[in-house]
Design an enzyme around this catalytic site. Structure first.
Site, PDB file in Angstrom:
ATOM      1  N   TYR A 179      -1.753   0.147  10.463  1.00 18.17           N
ATOM      2  CA  TYR A 179      -2.037  -0.549   9.200  1.00 18.17           C
ATOM      3  C   TYR A 179      -0.823  -0.453   8.267  1.00 18.17           C
ATOM      4  CZ  TYR A 179      -3.741  -1.134   4.417  1.00 18.17           C
ATOM      5  OH  TYR A 179      -3.870  -1.528   3.113  1.00 18.17           O
ATOM      6  N   LYS A 210       1.920  -3.375   6.675  1.00 14.94           N
ATOM      7  CA  LYS A 210       2.243  -3.590   5.254  1.00 14.94           C
ATOM      8  C   LYS A 210       3.750  -3.556   5.042  1.00 14.94           C
ATOM      9  CE  LYS A 210      -1.722  -4.334   3.617  1.00 14.94           C
ATOM     10  NZ  LYS A 210      -2.034  -5.583   2.939  1.00 14.94           N
ATOM     11  N   SER A 226       0.829  -1.208   0.000  1.00 14.54           N
ATOM     12  CA  SER A 226       0.000   0.000   0.000  1.00 14.54           C
ATOM     13  C   SER A 226       0.859   1.251   0.000  1.00 14.54           C
ATOM     14  CB  SER A 226      -0.864  -0.011   1.270  1.00 14.54           C
ATOM     15  OG  SER A 226      -1.488   1.231   1.446  1.00 14.54           O
TER      16      SER A 226
HETATM   17  N1  LIG Z   1      -8.799  -0.999  -1.263  1.00 13.17           N
HETATM   18  C1  LIG Z   1      -7.710  -0.224  -1.389  1.00 13.17           C
HETATM   19  O1  LIG Z   1      -7.793   0.923  -1.862  1.00 13.17           O
HETATM   20  C2  LIG Z   1      -6.361  -0.750  -0.975  1.00 13.17           C
HETATM   21  C3  LIG Z   1      -5.248   0.108  -1.042  1.00 13.17           C
HETATM   22  C4  LIG Z   1      -3.992  -0.383  -0.684  1.00 13.17           C
HETATM   23  C5  LIG Z   1      -3.842  -1.716  -0.285  1.00 13.17           C
HETATM   24  N2  LIG Z   1      -4.943  -2.526  -0.212  1.00 13.17           N
HETATM   25  C6  LIG Z   1      -4.732  -3.916   0.220  1.00 13.17           C
HETATM   26  O2  LIG Z   1      -5.341  -4.780  -0.727  1.00 13.17           O
HETATM   27  C7  LIG Z   1      -5.832  -5.958  -0.080  1.00 13.17           C
HETATM   28  C8  LIG Z   1      -7.269  -6.196  -0.485  1.00 13.17           C
HETATM   29  O3  LIG Z   1      -8.038  -5.046  -0.165  1.00 13.17           O
HETATM   30  P1  LIG Z   1      -9.594  -5.002  -0.457  1.00 13.17           P
HETATM   31  O4  LIG Z   1      -9.977  -3.572  -0.596  1.00 13.17           O
HETATM   32  O5  LIG Z   1      -9.918  -5.952  -1.558  1.00 13.17           O
HETATM   33  O6  LIG Z   1     -10.163  -5.539   0.945  1.00 13.17           O
HETATM   34  P2  LIG Z   1     -11.370  -6.542   1.274  1.00 13.17           P
HETATM   35  O7  LIG Z   1     -11.680  -6.388   2.726  1.00 13.17           O
HETATM   36  O8  LIG Z   1     -12.475  -6.365   0.288  1.00 13.17           O
HETATM   37  O9  LIG Z   1     -10.703  -7.968   1.024  1.00 13.17           O
HETATM   38  C9  LIG Z   1      -9.914  -8.627   1.988  1.00 13.17           C
HETATM   39  C10 LIG Z   1     -10.274 -10.094   1.930  1.00 13.17           C
HETATM   40  O10 LIG Z   1      -9.440 -10.809   2.853  1.00 13.17           O
HETATM   41  C11 LIG Z   1     -10.239 -11.755   3.546  1.00 13.17           C
HETATM   42  N3  LIG Z   1      -9.568 -12.053   4.806  1.00 13.17           N
HETATM   43  C12 LIG Z   1      -9.373 -11.205   5.851  1.00 13.17           C
HETATM   44  N4  LIG Z   1      -8.713 -11.831   6.838  1.00 13.17           N
HETATM   45  C13 LIG Z   1      -8.476 -13.101   6.405  1.00 13.17           C
HETATM   46  C14 LIG Z   1      -7.813 -14.217   6.966  1.00 13.17           C
HETATM   47  N5  LIG Z   1      -7.270 -14.159   8.194  1.00 13.17           N
HETATM   48  N6  LIG Z   1      -7.730 -15.356   6.243  1.00 13.17           N
HETATM   49  C15 LIG Z   1      -8.290 -15.428   5.010  1.00 13.17           C
HETATM   50  N7  LIG Z   1      -8.938 -14.395   4.434  1.00 13.17           N
HETATM   51  C16 LIG Z   1      -9.019 -13.241   5.112  1.00 13.17           C
HETATM   52  C17 LIG Z   1     -11.584 -11.083   3.708  1.00 13.17           C
HETATM   53  O11 LIG Z   1     -12.661 -11.984   3.960  1.00 13.17           O
HETATM   54  C18 LIG Z   1     -11.719 -10.374   2.351  1.00 13.17           C
HETATM   55  O12 LIG Z   1     -12.345 -11.196   1.398  1.00 13.17           O
HETATM   56  C19 LIG Z   1      -5.633  -5.750   1.416  1.00 13.17           C
HETATM   57  O13 LIG Z   1      -4.455  -6.443   1.812  1.00 13.17           O
HETATM   58  C20 LIG Z   1      -5.423  -4.245   1.534  1.00 13.17           C
HETATM   59  O14 LIG Z   1      -4.625  -3.919   2.636  1.00 13.17           O
HETATM   60  C21 LIG Z   1      -6.188  -2.081  -0.551  1.00 13.17           C
END
Ligand SMILES: NC(=O)c1ccc[n+]([C@@H]2O[C@H](COP(=O)([O-])OP(=O)(O)OC[C@H]3O[C@@H](n4cnc5c(N)ncnc54)[C@H](O)[C@@H]3O)[C@@H](O)[C@H]2O)c1
Length: 348
Positions: free
Chosen positions: A149, A153, A122
């Site tokens: 957070y 990362k 991130s």
């Molecule tokens: N959305 C953004 O703008 C953004 C920006 C930077 C980084 N990220 C990173 O991208 C990744 C995905 O983000 P997202 O927006 O799709 O989030 P999201 O919450 O939609 O998806 C996360 C998924 O991980 C699963 N999960 C959580 N804990 C778990 C565990 N212990 N075991 C198995 N599954 C588990 C959840 O059920 C969910 O389906 C994350 O790691 C987040 O930190 C997202």
């Protein structure tokens, strides 16, 4: 889905927002995505491509079994907790799931001889952005996360890099800026609960399905006084994962790459774009700045082009907003702010 001879890719967190879009992109590219997800924030209905394994990344045995069952030699790792504010009040949980969970995952991957990993990092690793307020951020910029957070990362990046050196894994950490938009099919989209991201919140306000939007500060040192962020269409982000999976890297290599457009849009520009797309203005007011909000977070995206041959193709702000609006007006799943009949997620 019939697997045939398609190579399997384990997609942790593939029932979530970005993971589901990436599973679709993998399938379209000829891979067999194996979604491994606890459904803690994801949706079973979002898993439409490949196979689904219900499990927790902290359970190394369950991960190893899934790798064995499908013979996966690569992993794309999205699973984790994502809300920055929650990480301030529950840092222990974030370290347990994001960091200890990644340790467990890496253990299973090492035991099963996984060769390539792509990790969801991130822009939060940069914290305030580091340098001059409006400059783009290259990968070499100072790392100074401003939240637990972001700490998790960065810690994961370090651990993955060390694992690469020690065991010959090759990995790419993709440092996303602001993921937004939805697949035009309407099958999958953003369904965070609670939703903290600007575009869905602005759309919900425009549709009259949420309270008016608060713009946090209009006195920043930016062209219109509101914060600048780099919005990347989730399908462009998904394509970056496929490119990172396929890029030739020697065993032991670790690369960290920004995924953004290199162009900032202000909060006010987003509010205006949502108003245009919705055909009505977004009800909003201007509030105080939030603590720790940097004026600008915009990627220097040149490394992604150079290393991965990747460039955004659908991240124009109006396109992002149009796709997000189509989804938000009729989400296929997610209890969301509006629907009472959409919580069809099976009990986990
Ligand atoms: N959305 C953004 O703008 C953004 C920006 C930077 C980084 N990220 C990173 O991208 C990744 C995905 O983000 P997202 O927006 O799709 O989030 P999201 O919450 O939609 O998806 C996360 C998924 O991980 C699963 N999960 C959580 N804990 C778990 C565990 N212990 N075991 C198995 N599954 C588990 C959840 O059920 C969910 O389906 C994350 O790691 C987040 O930190 C997202």
């Amino acid at each position: 889905m019939d697997r045939g001879s398609k190579p399997a890719v384990l997609v942790t967190g593939g029932a979530g927002y970005i993971g589901a879009h990436t599973a679709k992109a993998l399938s379209e590219r000829g891979y067999f995505p194996v979604v491994f997800d606890s459904l803690s924030s994801g949706f079973r209905e979002a898993v439409r491509w490949g196979a689904f394994v219900h499990g927790d990344i902290r359970d190394a045995r369950a991960v190893a079994d899934a790798l064995d069952e499908y013979g996966a030699k690569s992993v794309i790792h999205f699973a984790g907790l994502i809300e920055v504010g929650r990480s301030v009040v529950q840092p222990d949980l974030f370290w347990e799931i994001n960091v200890a969970g990644t340790v467990s995952l890496l253990t299973a991957m090492r035991e099963r001889g996984v060769e390539r990993m792509v990790f969801s990092s991130s822009a939060a690793v940069y914290g305030q952005g580091g340098r001059g307020a409006l400059e783009t951020i290259p990968e070499g910029a100072a790392k100074a996360p401003a939240s637990p957070y972001g700490d998790t990362k960065l810690a994961c990046e370090w651990m993955i890099e060390a694992q690469c050196r020690a065991y010959g894994l090759s990995a790419v950490a993709l440092r996303y800026f602001n993921a937004a938009g939805a697949d035009p099919s309407g099958l999958i989209g953003e369904a965070h609960e609670p939703e903290t991201h600007l575009i869905p919140l602005a759309i919900a306000a425009a549709l009259g399905e949420a309270k008016p939007l608060t713009v946090f500060g209009d006195d920043f040192d930016t062209p219109d006084g509101t914060c600048l962020r780099d919005y990347i269409h989730v399908n462009d982000l998904a394509a970056a994962h496929v490119a990172a999976l396929e890029v030739e890297l020697p065993a032991g290599a670790f690369e960290a790459v920004n995924v953004g457009t290199g162009k900032g849009n202000s909060v006010r520009e987003v509010v205006d774009a949502v108003g245009r797309a919705a055909g009505r203005p977004v009800p909003h007011s201007v509030g105080a700045r939030r603590a720790g909000d940097p004026p600008s977070l915009v990627a220097d995206a040149s490394r992604a082009k150079e290393l991965l041959g990747w460039e955004p193709v659908c991240s124009d702000l109006d396109r992002i907003v149009a796709d997000a609006l189509r989804w938000e007006a009729q989400p296929a799943y997610g209890s969301g702010r509006r629907a009472t009949d959409r919580k069809a997620q099976p009990a986990s």
